[in-house]
Design an enzyme around this catalytic site. Sequence first.
Site, mmCIF file in Angstrom:
data_model
loop_
_atom_site.group_PDB
_atom_site.id
_atom_site.type_symbol
_atom_site.label_atom_id
_atom_site.label_comp_id
_atom_site.label_asym_id
_atom_site.label_seq_id
_atom_site.Cartn_x
_atom_site.Cartn_y
_atom_site.Cartn_z
ATOM 1 N N ASP A 113 53.460 -30.566 3.097
ATOM 2 C CA ASP A 113 52.386 -31.075 2.248
ATOM 3 C C ASP A 113 51.429 -29.938 1.877
ATOM 4 O OD1 ASP A 113 49.484 -32.211 1.997
ATOM 5 O OD2 ASP A 113 50.787 -33.927 1.615
ATOM 6 N N SER B 276 46.897 -39.660 -0.741
ATOM 7 C CA SER B 276 46.007 -38.723 -0.073
ATOM 8 C C SER B 276 44.969 -39.470 0.763
ATOM 9 C CB SER B 276 45.359 -37.793 -1.097
ATOM 10 O OG SER B 276 44.713 -36.713 -0.465
ATOM 11 N N HIS C 168 51.799 -32.694 -2.942
ATOM 12 C CA HIS C 168 50.803 -33.588 -2.358
ATOM 13 C C HIS C 168 50.571 -34.727 -3.345
ATOM 14 C CE1 HIS C 168 47.481 -34.834 0.191
ATOM 15 N NE2 HIS C 168 46.678 -34.860 -0.852
#
Length: 397
Positions: free
Chosen positions: A272, A174, A341
Amino acid sequence: MISGMLRQWLSLLVCVLAVILLKSEGASVGITYLQDAVAKGAVCLDGSPPAYHFDKGSGAGVDNWIVHMEGGGWCEDVPTCLSRKNTDLGSSKQMVKQFGFSGLLSGQQKSNPDFYNWNRIKVRYCDGSSFTGDAVDRANNLFFKGNSIWEFIIADLLAKGMRNAKNAVLSGCSAGGLASILHCDRFRALLPASTKVKCISDAGFFLHAQDVSGGKHIEEFYGKVARLHGSVKNLPASCTSRMGARPELCFFPQYVVQTMQTPIFFVNSAYDSWQIKNILAPSAADKSKEWKSCKLDLKKCTETQLKIIQDFRTQFLSALNRAGVINSPSKGMFIDSCYAHCQVGKQIQWSSDSSPVVSNMKIAKAVGDWYYERSPIKKLDCPYPCNPTCPKVDSDS
């Protein structure tokens, strides 16, 4: 009384299962605080020292290193940074002392055959700028020193043996996955020419795209982050030198990756879950909350919403292509169609029986084959909802 006892037993069972899981994944790893960094100004938002968790390598992996940067979003203004200041995303005082390593960081050979015995480091994230900031707000007692944190931690690891590395990987998830892109070439430059250096970005290819209202929410957001933290001077010069009056756009990977020299691998979903929730359909662009149910579960999307989501995937793949990822021999990718994610840090998605499969391959095998150059890896999944191996709920939940 019975219900109370049942709750106690369930709580105990959860704790026992958690301990078993940690042991199966190589147990938990203690925290290291870099107290010397404080005098150098390399501090978290609240002024506390940066920290990482370090599991030392062994055997054939003793000279191999993985530096994995934690994710956790960004803070774009004083109020949002103040709200992080007294959490583990802004202060090492609030961080857990032990951290369970799994997935890419697992110490178990069966679940992580290519990297299990490497030196494995989890860098904690407490600056809110993907390790790019270089500013101080004295009025609010906020320290935006992400770049200094990154430099100090890397220098500390070099001194602890990484300067003699035979193999080295800079990775992240991330906001940490974005950091692995932004710092990749610098990481390469700090290691000997003889070291085989590559980078891995997990859910870090954030797309420069319009939202469902036609606005530029994510562009404006990243612009605020860059200005508040003083990030522009620490973004890759190979990108900022090409962006004219808009150097802050180098927060977007699609502009940075074009000029990168170091090999890099992208693990990303074409859907995502963070990007669909915050780039495509952020709350600010969905005042009527028409997207609320859809963002929680793609099965609840209308036909029109699914069309917009499929268009977003097309934009994402086009950005990868323009950045040179699809055709570059040194760049690899595993792009699945899961509503997910961050996938490399969780065993269930990395290499378990329940892991997503694309072209008969799981993420762990794809990353290992790419790093060791056993074969070129360009895995691209079919469009949603074609992949039955995807988890039933998004990994961001």
